[in-house]
Motif scaffolding. Structure first.
Motif, short mmCIF file in Angstrom:
data_model
loop_
_atom_site.label_atom_id
_atom_site.label_comp_id
_atom_site.label_asym_id
_atom_site.label_seq_id
_atom_site.Cartn_x
_atom_site.Cartn_y
_atom_site.Cartn_z
N GLY A 125 5.29 9.38 42.64
CA GLY A 125 6.26 9.81 41.65
C GLY A 125 7.67 9.39 41.97
O GLY A 125 8.27 8.57 41.27
N ILE A 126 8.18 9.93 43.05
CA ILE A 126 9.59 9.70 43.40
C ILE A 126 9.85 8.23 43.66
O ILE A 126 10.77 7.64 43.09
CB ILE A 126 9.99 10.57 44.61
N GLU A 127 9.07 7.61 44.53
CA GLU A 127 9.31 6.21 44.87
C GLU A 127 9.16 5.32 43.63
O GLU A 127 9.96 4.41 43.42
CB GLU A 127 8.36 5.74 45.97
N ALA A 128 8.17 5.60 42.80
CA ALA A 128 7.95 4.78 41.60
C ALA A 128 9.16 4.82 40.68
O ALA A 128 9.62 3.78 40.18
CB ALA A 128 6.69 5.25 40.87
N VAL A 129 9.71 6.01 40.44
CA VAL A 129 10.86 6.16 39.55
C VAL A 129 12.10 5.51 40.16
O VAL A 129 12.82 4.77 39.49
CB VAL A 129 11.12 7.65 39.23
N VAL A 130 12.33 5.75 41.44
CA VAL A 130 13.52 5.18 42.09
C VAL A 130 13.44 3.66 42.09
O VAL A 130 14.42 2.98 41.75
CB VAL A 130 13.70 5.74 43.52
#
Length: 77
Positions: free
Chosen positions: A59-64
């Motif tokens: 989630g986090i890494e994909a969005v960033v």
């Protein structure tokens, strides 16, 4: 400052995913950016959750990385 602008863009990306993290009782903070890696701290319910690494990478890494292509990874500290 270029670094400050980069951090601001990462924070904006984190703001996009924070509502989902808040629903699970957690929070994510940007700690630092170093050599294309954003280091974050997951706290609250996310801090000790066994699924936090999946949340981080999926989630986090994909969005960033979508919003800030200069970032090659997001790591938890």
């Amino acid at each position: 400052c270029i670094e400050t602008a980069l951090e601001g863009r990462i924070e904006a990306a984190l703001d996009r995913i924070r509502p989902a993290i808040h629903r699970d009782g957690g929070e994510v903070w940007l700690v630092k950016v170093d050599d294309g890696v954003a280091y974050v701290q997951m706290i609250g319910a996310c801090g000790g959750c066994p699924a936090s690494n999946a949340t981080l990478k999926g989630g986090i890494e994909a969005v960033v990385r979508q919003d800030v292509p200069e970032i090659r990874a997001v790591e938890q500290v």
